[in-house]
Write a protein that holds these residues in place. Sequence first.
Motif, short mmCIF file in Angstrom:
data_model
loop_
_atom_site.label_atom_id
_atom_site.label_comp_id
_atom_site.label_asym_id
_atom_site.label_seq_id
_atom_site.Cartn_x
_atom_site.Cartn_y
_atom_site.Cartn_z
N GLY A 141 -12.38 -1.53 16.75
CA GLY A 141 -13.20 -0.47 17.33
C GLY A 141 -13.01 -0.29 18.82
N SER A 142 -12.52 -1.32 19.51
CA SER A 142 -12.33 -1.21 20.96
C SER A 142 -10.98 -0.61 21.34
N LYS A 143 -10.12 -0.36 20.35
CA LYS A 143 -8.79 0.19 20.62
C LYS A 143 -8.84 1.71 20.67
N ASN A 144 -7.85 2.31 21.35
CA ASN A 144 -7.83 3.77 21.43
C ASN A 144 -7.32 4.37 20.12
N ASP A 145 -7.34 5.69 20.06
CA ASP A 145 -7.01 6.37 18.80
C ASP A 145 -5.61 6.03 18.31
N ARG A 146 -4.65 6.04 19.22
CA ARG A 146 -3.26 5.77 18.81
C ARG A 146 -3.11 4.34 18.30
N SER A 147 -3.78 3.40 18.95
CA SER A 147 -3.69 2.00 18.51
C SER A 147 -4.34 1.82 17.14
N GLN A 148 -5.47 2.51 16.92
CA GLN A 148 -6.10 2.44 15.61
C GLN A 148 -5.20 3.01 14.52
N HIS B 8 -1.41 2.05 9.95
CA HIS B 8 -0.05 2.23 9.41
C HIS B 8 0.60 0.89 9.12
N ASP B 9 0.44 -0.07 10.01
CA ASP B 9 1.19 -1.32 9.92
C ASP B 9 0.54 -2.37 9.03
N LEU B 10 -0.80 -2.39 8.96
CA LEU B 10 -1.48 -3.43 8.19
C LEU B 10 -1.04 -3.47 6.73
N PRO B 11 -1.02 -2.36 5.99
CA PRO B 11 -0.59 -2.44 4.59
C PRO B 11 0.84 -2.94 4.44
N ARG B 12 1.70 -2.59 5.38
CA ARG B 12 3.10 -3.02 5.29
C ARG B 12 3.24 -4.51 5.54
N LEU B 13 2.46 -5.05 6.46
CA LEU B 13 2.47 -6.50 6.68
C LEU B 13 1.97 -7.24 5.45
N LEU B 14 0.92 -6.73 4.84
CA LEU B 14 0.36 -7.36 3.64
C LEU B 14 1.36 -7.28 2.48
N ASP B 15 2.05 -6.15 2.34
CA ASP B 15 3.04 -6.01 1.27
C ASP B 15 4.19 -6.99 1.46
N ARG B 16 4.67 -7.11 2.68
CA ARG B 16 5.80 -8.02 2.94
C ARG B 16 5.40 -9.47 2.69
N ALA B 17 4.19 -9.82 3.09
CA ALA B 17 3.72 -11.19 2.85
C ALA B 17 3.63 -11.47 1.36
N ALA B 18 3.16 -10.51 0.59
CA ALA B 18 3.06 -10.70 -0.86
C ALA B 18 4.44 -10.86 -1.47
N VAL C 123 2.38 -6.38 23.66
CA VAL C 123 1.58 -6.96 24.73
C VAL C 123 0.31 -7.52 24.11
N PRO C 124 -0.34 -8.47 24.78
CA PRO C 124 -1.52 -9.12 24.19
C PRO C 124 -2.58 -8.14 23.71
N GLU C 125 -2.78 -7.03 24.44
CA GLU C 125 -3.82 -6.09 24.06
C GLU C 125 -3.51 -5.35 22.75
N ALA C 126 -2.24 -5.34 22.37
CA ALA C 126 -1.83 -4.61 21.16
C ALA C 126 -1.62 -5.52 19.96
N ARG C 127 -1.93 -6.80 20.09
CA ARG C 127 -1.76 -7.72 18.97
C ARG C 127 -2.68 -7.36 17.82
N MET C 128 -2.24 -7.67 16.61
CA MET C 128 -3.09 -7.55 15.43
C MET C 128 -3.51 -8.96 15.01
N ARG C 129 -4.80 -9.21 15.02
CA ARG C 129 -5.34 -10.51 14.63
C ARG C 129 -6.29 -10.28 13.46
N LEU C 130 -6.16 -11.11 12.44
CA LEU C 130 -6.89 -10.86 11.19
C LEU C 130 -7.87 -11.97 10.86
#
Length: 272
Positions: free
Chosen positions: A21-28, A33-43, A95-102
Amino acid sequence: MLEWSGFCHCACIAVDAQAYGSKNDRSQSEIQHDLPRLLDRAARGAGLDRAQWQIQRKGDEQLAVRPLDGTEPRLVDDYVRHLVAELRRYNAQRVPEARMRLRAVVHQGLVETAENGFAGSAVVATARLLGADQLYDALAAHPDADLVLLLSDDVFRSTVAGGHTTLSTDDFTHVTVRVKEYEAPAWLSVPALGTPTAAPRTPGRTEEGWPAPAVPASGPPAGDRHGPAAADPVAGGTGISNEYRAESINVTNVAGSVDARGAVFGFGSAGG
């Protein structure tokens, strides 16, 4: 996508991106876009097919549900491990501000596919576990970690404690989750660290199951042991003592060749 009718005993896997929620529109948009692809690759890396899972998407969050089929240890072990690796590679380019942490949760119970998602107390419990304070605290306590994991007590006992994974029970810390009307035991870990990883208690919180203070190993007090003296931080010491202690020297005479890989040798003279 695998379909079933009525209530079926299922595994529930939920993930949620931290600080979305603290990220800007483009980051959200990028995270969605990227989360489902990371989950698919991990599976795929774990030999699992997410195309056979029922998935409920909600922006930075996903809830996947699938009937139990005997591969649950692989889900808890291999899938999470591959997801940690995928996140590490992904975040290394940002950069640290753009990391995805789950925050990630695995639970199991009776679930029915319904008109607007899923029905069943197991799904509600999964949502409550995902909102556990302990997950937020663990991310805050381990800023280098890309993922923190919470297993429900049932999942932990049937996979990790049952000896069906490569994981150790020592990799987890027992906690009690209290969210709204929900209260239940669970097991917390930060997989990348490979050690017990409960976050420190938030001031004023009295959660059960936090690690007790470390107990010194048995043996003589440190001051009575022979070995290098501890450094004096005030004096700027190095932590290495040059004091000669004849009583602590062992002399061994060996004839022939010796494989001393990994050994440490010291040299001195009787005169100090």
